[in-house]
Design a protein around this motif. Sequence first.
Motif, PDB file in Angstrom:
ATOM      1  N   ARG A 238       8.918 -18.851  18.804  1.00 18.30           N
ATOM      2  CA  ARG A 238       7.960 -19.598  19.624  1.00 18.30           C
ATOM      3  C   ARG A 238       6.605 -19.571  18.928  1.00 18.30           C
ATOM      4  NH1 ARG A 238       7.161 -21.374  24.805  1.00 18.30           N
ATOM      5  NH2 ARG A 238       5.037 -21.274  25.625  1.00 18.30           N
ATOM      6  N   LYS A 239       5.953 -20.722  18.871  1.00 19.27           N
ATOM      7  CA  LYS A 239       4.634 -20.833  18.266  1.00 19.27           C
ATOM      8  C   LYS A 239       3.626 -21.202  19.332  1.00 19.27           C
ATOM      9  CE  LYS A 239       6.146 -22.110  13.611  1.00 19.27           C
ATOM     10  NZ  LYS A 239       6.033 -23.118  12.520  1.00 19.27           N
ATOM     11  N   ASP A 240       2.584 -20.401  19.428  1.00 25.06           N
ATOM     12  CA  ASP A 240       1.488 -20.676  20.349  1.00 25.06           C
ATOM     13  C   ASP A 240       0.212 -20.757  19.514  1.00 25.06           C
ATOM     14  OD1 ASP A 240      -0.265 -20.961  22.389  1.00 25.06           O
ATOM     15  OD2 ASP A 240       0.108 -19.017  23.330  1.00 25.06           O
ATOM     16  N   ARG A 241      -0.219 -21.987  19.242  1.00 22.48           N
ATOM     17  CA  ARG A 241      -1.305 -22.226  18.290  1.00 22.48           C
ATOM     18  C   ARG A 241      -0.895 -21.647  16.940  1.00 22.48           C
ATOM     19  NH1 ARG A 241      -6.734 -21.100  21.997  1.00 22.48           N
ATOM     20  NH2 ARG A 241      -6.258 -22.674  23.581  1.00 22.48           N
ATOM     21  N   GLN A 242      -1.582 -20.588  16.480  1.00 25.04           N
ATOM     22  CA  GLN A 242      -1.245 -20.033  15.170  1.00 25.04           C
ATOM     23  C   GLN A 242      -0.499 -18.710  15.278  1.00 25.04           C
ATOM     24  OE1 GLN A 242      -5.236 -20.030  13.720  1.00 25.04           O
ATOM     25  NE2 GLN A 242      -5.028 -21.976  12.684  1.00 25.04           N
ATOM     26  N   VAL A 243      -0.143 -18.306  16.484  1.00 27.76           N
ATOM     27  CA  VAL A 243       0.618 -17.074  16.678  1.00 27.76           C
ATOM     28  C   VAL A 243       2.104 -17.417  16.728  1.00 27.76           C
ATOM     29  CG1 VAL A 243       1.007 -15.097  18.184  1.00 27.76           C
ATOM     30  CG2 VAL A 243      -1.301 -16.029  17.928  1.00 27.76           C
ATOM     31  N   PRO A 266      -2.575 -15.342  11.780  1.00 21.13           N
ATOM     32  CA  PRO A 266      -3.434 -15.356  10.594  1.00 21.13           C
ATOM     33  C   PRO A 266      -4.658 -14.464  10.758  1.00 21.13           C
ATOM     34  CG  PRO A 266      -3.727 -17.374  11.856  1.00 21.13           C
ATOM     35  CD  PRO A 266      -2.603 -16.621  12.508  1.00 21.13           C
ATOM     36  N   LEU A 267      -5.257 -14.073   9.637  1.00 24.02           N
ATOM     37  CA  LEU A 267      -6.511 -13.336   9.614  1.00 24.02           C
ATOM     38  C   LEU A 267      -7.580 -14.265   9.036  1.00 24.02           C
ATOM     39  CD1 LEU A 267      -5.287  -9.901   8.201  1.00 24.02           C
ATOM     40  CD2 LEU A 267      -5.762 -10.484  10.578  1.00 24.02           C
ATOM     41  N   CYS A 268      -8.770 -14.229   9.622  1.00 17.55           N
ATOM     42  CA  CYS A 268      -9.853 -15.123   9.202  1.00 17.55           C
ATOM     43  C   CYS A 268     -11.105 -14.317   8.877  1.00 17.55           C
ATOM     44  CB  CYS A 268     -10.178 -16.139  10.299  1.00 17.55           C
ATOM     45  SG  CYS A 268      -8.797 -17.185  10.771  1.00 17.55           S
ATOM     46  N   ASP A 269     -11.946 -14.870   7.984  1.00 18.89           N
ATOM     47  CA  ASP A 269     -13.233 -14.246   7.710  1.00 18.89           C
ATOM     48  C   ASP A 269     -14.253 -14.718   8.733  1.00 18.89           C
ATOM     49  OD1 ASP A 269     -14.001 -16.810   6.982  1.00 18.89           O
ATOM     50  OD2 ASP A 269     -13.890 -16.426   4.826  1.00 18.89           O
ATOM     51  N   SER A 270     -15.527 -14.319   8.540  1.00 22.52           N
ATOM     52  CA  SER A 270     -16.570 -14.631   9.524  1.00 22.52           C
ATOM     53  C   SER A 270     -16.837 -16.124   9.629  1.00 22.52           C
ATOM     54  CB  SER A 270     -17.868 -13.901   9.153  1.00 22.52           C
ATOM     55  OG  SER A 270     -18.307 -14.282   7.860  1.00 22.52           O
ATOM     56  N   ARG A 271     -16.428 -16.893   8.605  1.00 21.51           N
ATOM     57  CA  ARG A 271     -16.641 -18.345   8.634  1.00 21.51           C
ATOM     58  C   ARG A 271     -15.416 -19.103   9.135  1.00 21.51           C
ATOM     59  NH1 ARG A 271     -18.779 -16.253   4.126  1.00 21.51           N
ATOM     60  NH2 ARG A 271     -16.892 -16.693   2.920  1.00 21.51           N
ATOM     61  N   ASN A 273     -12.403 -19.013   7.761  1.00 18.11           N
ATOM     62  CA  ASN A 273     -11.455 -19.333   6.696  1.00 18.11           C
ATOM     63  C   ASN A 273     -10.308 -18.332   6.693  1.00 18.11           C
ATOM     64  OD1 ASN A 273     -13.158 -21.438   5.701  1.00 18.11           O
ATOM     65  ND2 ASN A 273     -14.426 -19.897   4.691  1.00 18.11           N
ATOM     66  N   PHE A 274      -9.097 -18.819   6.460  1.00 20.01           N
ATOM     67  CA  PHE A 274      -7.947 -17.929   6.395  1.00 20.01           C
ATOM     68  C   PHE A 274      -8.057 -17.016   5.179  1.00 20.01           C
ATOM     69  CE2 PHE A 274      -5.551 -21.552   8.578  1.00 20.01           C
ATOM     70  CZ  PHE A 274      -5.727 -20.976   9.825  1.00 20.01           C
ATOM     71  N   VAL A 275      -7.802 -15.735   5.396  1.00 21.31           N
ATOM     72  CA  VAL A 275      -7.825 -14.770   4.293  1.00 21.31           C
ATOM     73  C   VAL A 275      -6.503 -14.027   4.172  1.00 21.31           C
ATOM     74  CG1 VAL A 275     -10.308 -14.471   4.368  1.00 21.31           C
ATOM     75  CG2 VAL A 275      -8.864 -13.002   5.790  1.00 21.31           C
ATOM     76  N   GLY A 276      -5.599 -14.245   5.122  1.00 22.04           N
ATOM     77  CA  GLY A 276      -4.313 -13.555   5.073  1.00 22.04           C
ATOM     78  C   GLY A 276      -3.594 -13.661   6.406  1.00 22.04           C
ATOM     79  N   ALA A 277      -2.605 -12.777   6.595  1.00 22.12           N
ATOM     80  CA  ALA A 277      -1.841 -12.767   7.846  1.00 22.12           C
ATOM     81  C   ALA A 277      -1.360 -11.355   8.125  1.00 22.12           C
ATOM     82  CB  ALA A 277      -0.648 -13.728   7.765  1.00 22.12           C
ATOM     83  N   ILE A 278      -1.104 -11.069   9.394  1.00 29.30           N
ATOM     84  CA  ILE A 278      -0.635  -9.752   9.821  1.00 29.30           C
ATOM     85  C   ILE A 278       0.588  -9.927  10.707  1.00 29.30           C
ATOM     86  CG2 ILE A 278      -2.240  -9.750  11.778  1.00 29.30           C
ATOM     87  CD1 ILE A 278      -2.417  -6.692  11.473  1.00 29.30           C
ATOM     88  N   GLU A 279       1.544  -9.031  10.580  1.00 26.32           N
ATOM     89  CA  GLU A 279       2.751  -9.065  11.413  1.00 26.32           C
ATOM     90  C   GLU A 279       3.053  -7.674  11.940  1.00 26.32           C
ATOM     91  OE1 GLU A 279       7.578  -9.968  11.204  1.00 26.32           O
ATOM     92  OE2 GLU A 279       6.278 -10.606   9.549  1.00 26.32           O
ATOM     93  N   SER A 280       3.325  -7.605  13.227  1.00 28.61           N
ATOM     94  CA  SER A 280       3.774  -6.361  13.868  1.00 28.61           C
ATOM     95  C   SER A 280       5.224  -6.535  14.307  1.00 28.61           C
ATOM     96  CB  SER A 280       2.890  -6.020  15.072  1.00 28.61           C
ATOM     97  OG  SER A 280       1.592  -5.650  14.652  1.00 28.61           O
TER      98      SER A 280
END
Length: 538
Positions: A238-243, A266-271, A273-280
């Motif tokens: 299931r996708k909810d926006r970017q999750v 996804p992980l984003c910087d202060s602006r 911008n995507f900088v990576g992703a995290i998964e649990s």
Amino acid sequence: MSTRQNDNVKEEIQILRQRILELESELQDSRDRFQGLVESSNALIWEMDSSKELVYLSPQVWDLLGYQTEEVFEKRFLKRFDKEYTRKVVRIMDAAIKRKKAFTLYEVKLRHKDGSLRIFEISGRPTFDRDGVFTGFLGVGYEITKRRLAEDALRDTNQRLADIINFLPDPTLVIDMEGRVIAWNQAIEDMTGFKAEDMLGKGDYEYSIPFYGHRRPILIDLVFEIDPEIESEYFFIRKDRQVVIAESYTPCVKGVGATLWGKATPLCDSRGNFVGAIESIRDISDTKQAEKERLETQERIAHAEKLVSLGIMAAGIAHEINQPLNSLKVIADSLLYWYKRGKDLDMVRVAESLQKISNQAERIDNYIKNIRSSIRTEQRPHSEYCSFNDAIENALVMLGETIKKNRIRVAKSLDPGLPPILSQPARMEEIIINLVLNSIQSIAESGRMERRIECRTELKDQIQIEISDNGIGLSQEVRARAFEPFFTTRPGGEGMGLGLAIVHSIVTSYGGSIEADRNEWGGATFRIRIPWSINNRS
């Protein structure tokens, strides 16, 4: 020397003097330009003699260290350094003199006039005369105190984040935009047996090997790209926006495989911008097995309850069957009576009587079929992951002729992200068929010209299924007893009151609930709620 020669010498001397004046003027202009550049620069320009004594320092010393230029020359330059750096600076300068090469971007600490430490990056080169004798140093310095403090703060923040990730109870990994592993916590080490030092910095889907035994995209990669082939391998996604949330079986975890639940974002910087992703990740193998056993237990209990209720059912069955049997006996006795008296029987009346007999026999047959359906004891079919969306589609196909005959318009609003549950397709379809038949009968009794049924599915905290109609609706008294076995509002002979009772029994076997209410059309809405995964409630 002749007069002519003397005049020539004087003329040459005059030309030489003029040239010297021009050169001195050019030199002064050059010095002025250099001085202007030095004074307008943000850098701290410095010069030392062969004794490593400061002989020049640009005016920026006031802005950077709080000293007037004259104050600096009162003390040795190296005393401005923090003591721990003094020997290091001397060694670096000595090495530069020996190699006759510049040193670059060495970090030093100087004390401001107010006593605080300021961090500088300095670079310089040794100078030598024509004979190769060391004459001093020329160099520049840039204050980097704020930058260094920001870098230290960022480093501390990153370390704290790394510590937080490492101590998360759920196995967790983080990748950058190039797909390299930048975090692999203790919990995922324990789950997979792969240590962080063997995973950090690795790319090319290295992180999938502990789960699948080979390199391939996994859930964390679906945050940024769509891969239908990979998505099809998950029990549920299931996708909810970017999750992205999913369940899947991974064959290599713990050496025997496991059913895992994962959540990636996804992980984003202060602006932004995507900088990576995290998964649990969570291992839900035990939960799934417990859920399967719970369903099996509930089904056995439901079946046992049906058997216990047979005594009550028997009385109701006897009453229901006794009525058509009495009718059969009356019709048959009437025919025999006139036959024994030798009367000529009207064949039209005989045919009518035979049709009545057939109708009553059909009533008895329908009763028996319903009873068999509610108490059959054949072996339970193999359970599989099934979707209520599919059950609704299949049920409407089976009831297509009945719906068309009753001129009913059916609307569907089915959530494409509805997750499957462990069940049998036939049981799920039985739920929908009974509810839709109930709606068809209610609409037929209403006499409405516009006839409508709506089937809706939605995932909130639970799976929700709604079957609504614009029939006669339900009174408060009917709602209170709607799911009791043998309770019916139909006229005699038109129902045994088992349909909604069967629906209630199946729904509760899933750990769910069903309720009936009056809707805005004046008809009835039956609302089913079923938990789709116990472990996902958190």
